[in-house]
Design an enzyme around this catalytic site. Structure first.
Site, PDB file in Angstrom:
ATOM      1  N   ASP A 226       0.974  -1.319   0.004  1.00 20.55           N
ATOM      2  CA  ASP A 226       0.022   0.066  -0.133  1.00 20.55           C
ATOM      3  C   ASP A 226       0.902   1.295   0.160  1.00 20.55           C
ATOM      4  OD1 ASP A 226      -2.482   1.748   0.791  1.00 20.55           O
ATOM      5  OD2 ASP A 226      -3.248  -0.193   0.845  1.00 20.55           O
TER       6      ASP A 226
ATOM      7  N   SER B  64     -10.911  -1.151  -1.494  1.00 21.97           N
ATOM      8  CA  SER B  64      -9.632  -0.870  -0.708  1.00 21.97           C
ATOM      9  C   SER B  64      -9.942  -1.449   0.630  1.00 21.97           C
ATOM     10  CB  SER B  64      -9.034   0.635  -0.505  1.00 21.97           C
ATOM     11  OG  SER B  64      -8.522   1.008  -1.898  1.00 21.97           O
TER      12      SER B  64
ATOM     13  N   HIS C 179      -3.562   5.782   3.916  1.00 19.75           N
ATOM     14  CA  HIS C 179      -4.270   4.535   3.052  1.00 19.75           C
ATOM     15  C   HIS C 179      -3.883   3.128   3.834  1.00 19.75           C
ATOM     16  CE1 HIS C 179      -5.752   1.824  -0.108  1.00 19.75           C
ATOM     17  NE2 HIS C 179      -6.884   2.756  -0.648  1.00 19.75           N
TER      18      HIS C 179
END
Length: 479
Positions: free
Chosen positions: A216, A429, A258
Site C-alpha cells: 500500500d 480498498s 491508506h
C-alpha cells in the site's frame, strides 16, 4: 520491499485543482434556519471532472511520466476518458519471446528511430524495454504493441497474458470516475473502529504469528501504540524505515493513511497478527507495474515470506488481458498451487464488470464491496467469474493521520476536514482487509494454512443474489 527513492508526496497546487473542477451548481434552499445544500447538475460530468483531478495527482507525483489509454486501447485525448495509465516509451516482454520481439524491430527498422533498449529484468521471466520512437506517430506505445500482437500473436484464453504489454500503473483501487478509494476520507461520528476490535485471546508465540504483508502507501507510524488506535500494537505492526509515511499535519496529502487504515482493519479482526506495511504506492497512490513486481518477487523469495498478501490496488489493462508481470510472478512462485501464500486483492471501485487485475487472477481472492444492508455497493466492481467474495466496504472506521485535509475532488473540492487519528472511508480498498483479517484470524485459531483457511471462511459466508453482482457470497460482519 521499499520503493527506490523512498516515499514521496505529490506536489500540486490546490488552487489549480479547484479551478480545474469549476462546476455549474444548483443551490437547493430549505426552510429558513436550515443549511443550504449545493448539488451537482450533472453526475456524469462530476465523474469526468473527478477523474481529471485524480489523474493530475498521479501525473504530478510522477513528474508527467504517465500516459493514459482510453477506450479501444487508444491514447486518451482527455483524462476524463482514461481506462488505464501506463509508462510512456516503455514496454514489458516475456523473456522467452524476447528474440521474437527484437526480430520484429529488425524487420520493421525503417519505421522506428532505433532499436529497443533492454532496461531491466524486474521479475522472473520479465524484461523491461525502452521502445524506440515511431517515425510516423512519435511515442505511441499502444500502436507499436498492437503491431507486435499481429506479428507474434494475441493471448488465446482470458487467463493467458500477452507476449508484450505496457508497463501499466497500478494504483489504489479506483472509484467510478476516479483513481482512488470510493470516497475521500471523512470525519467519523464515533471513536470506535468498524469493524469492531475482536478480543485478543491468548497471545501466540512469535514463531506462530500469522504473517501478513499490506502492499500500500506505507505506515503512518504515529498510529502505532496510540491511545486512539490501541489495536495497532507495536509488537504487531511493522514497516521498514523507507516504508514509513511522512505526513504534514497542516496539509495531509492525497492517499495519506491508506495503508495504515488497511492495516488497522486487519488488526481489529485478527489481533496479534504480524502485519508489515509496504510503502510501494507512494507516487499519488500509484506505482509502475515493473516496480511493484520487483518488490513482490523479493518478498516471495524470502524464507520468512508473508502468508497473506493484501493488495488494495490494481488496474484495468490493455485488451483486458492479465497483467503480464503478475502472471509470470505467479507461474514462477506457483501461486495457483501453493497453500502457504495467498493474495487477497481489491476488485476495484469503478462500477464495472470488466476484469480488474490482479484481483481477477484465478489464484487471487478478488474482493468486492457490499453496504451494511448486504447489497453490492454502487461503486464496487462485479463479476461472477472473477469477484470471489464480498465484504462490507462502506463507511469503515479506522486509523488515519492527525491533521488537516483539504478535499481535492468534486463536489467537495476545497472543503477542509480536521482529523484526530481516525477516519471513515469507503471502497473495495477496505473490504479487502476485512477478508484478509478473517482469513488470518482463522489461521491463528485453527493452525490451518492460508488457502485452507480461505476456503473455510468462504464456506461460512452468506449466499445472496444481487441485481448487479448476481450470485454472491458475503463474509464478515455487516452492522
Amino acid at each position: 520491499m521499499s520503493q527506490p527513492g523512498g516515499p514521496s508526496r505529490p506536489s500540486f497546487s490546490l488552487s489549480a485543482l479547484i479551478r480545474l473542477v469549476r462546476w455549474p451548481w444548483r443551490v437547493v434552499r430549505r426552510d429558513p434556519g436550515q443549511s443550504v445544500d449545493v448539488q451537482p447538475v450533472d453526475p456524469e460530468r462530476l465523474n469526468r471532472d473527478k477523474l481529471r483531478v485524480q489523474a493530475r495527482v498521479v501525473r504530478d507525483a510522477l513528474k508527467g511520466d504517465v500516459a493514459a489509454a482510453g477506450p479501444e486501447d487508444r491514447p486518451a485525448k482527455d483524462d476524463a476518458e482514461l481506462v488505464y495509465l501506463y509508462r510512456p516509451g516503455h514496454a514489458l516482454a516475456q523473456a522467452e519471446r524476447l528474440d521474437d520481439v527484437m526480430a520484429f524491430f529488425e524487420r520493421r527498422g525503417e519505421e522506428f528511430d532505433g532499436r529497443p533498449e533492454r532496461v531491466d529484468e524486474p521479475g522472473p521471466g520479465l524484461v523491461l524495454l525502452r521502445l524506440p520512437r515511431r517515425r510516423d506517430e512519435g511515442d505511441d506505445v499502444l500502436a507499436t504493441l498492437a503491431e507486435l500482437d499481429e506479428a507474434l500473436g494475441r493471448p488465446e484464453g482470458k487467463d493467458q497474458p500477452p507476449i508484450v504489454s505496457p508497463d501499466h500503473l497500478v494504483y489504489v483501487t479506483p472509484a467510478k470516475g476516479g483513481l482512488c478509494p470510493a470516497t475521500e476520507p471523512e470525519v467519523p461520528k464515533t471513536r470506535r473502529p468498524w469493524p469492531p476490535q475482536a478480543p485478543a485471546g491468548e497471545e501466540p508465540k512469535p514463531a506462530e504469528r500469522v504473517r501478513v504483508a499490506v502492499v500500500d502507501t506505507g505506515l503512518w507510524a504515529d498510529a502505532v501504540g496510540s491511545a486512539m488506535t490501541p489495536w495497532l500494537e507495536s509488537d504487531d505492526i511493522f514497516a521498514d524505515p523507507a516504508d514509513v509515511e511522512h505526513v504534514n499535519p497542516a496539509a495531509i496529502h492525497p492517499y495519506a493513511g491508506h495503508g495504515t487504515f488497511v492495516a488497522g482493519v486487519i488488526s481489529c479482526l485478527a489481533p496479534d497478527t504480524r502485519v508489515e506495511v509496504e510503502g510501494l504506492l507512494t507516487h499519488g497512490g500509484a506505482i509502475y507495474e515493473s516496480a511493484i513486481i520487483a518488490q513482490l518477487n523479493d518478498a516471495l523469495n524470502d524464507d520468512d515470506h508473508p502468508q497473506l498478501i493484501s493488495i488494495s490496488a490494481g488496474t484495468h489493462t490493455r485488451g483486458g488481458w492479465p497483467l503480464l508481470s503478475f502472471a509470470l510472478l505467479a507461474a514462477a512462485h506457483r501461486l495457483a498451487e501453493r497453500d502457504d501464500i495467498l493474495v487477497v486483492a481489491a476488485a476495484g471501485n469503478d462500477a464495472s464488470d470488466q476484469p480488474f487485475w490482479p484481483a481477477a487472477f484465478s489464484w487471487a481472492v478478488g474482493v468486492g464491496s457490499v453496504d451494511p444492508d448486504g447489497t453490492v455497493s454502487d461503486f464496487s466492481n462485479v463479476g461472477e467469474d472473477w469477484v470471489k467474495v464480498y465484504a462490507r466496504g462502506r463507511d469503515l472506521v479506522n486509523a488515519f493521520p492527525r491533521g488537516t485535509y483539504i478535499c481535492h475532488e468534486p463536489p467537495n473540492a476545497g472543503q477542509v476536514r480536521h482529523f484526530d487519528g481516525l477516519a471513515r472511508w469507503s471502497g473495495t480498498s477496505f473490504s479487502t482487509p476485512v477478508v484478509t483479517g478473517l482469513i488470518a484470524a482463522r489461521m491463528r485459531a485453527t493452525g490451518e494454512d492460508a488457502r485452507t483457511a480461505w476456503t473455510k471462511v468462504l464456506g461460512d459466508g452468506t449466499s445472496a443474489t444481487d441485481p448487479r453482482g448476481g450470485a454472491i457470497t458475503i463474509v464478515g460482519p455487516l452492522t
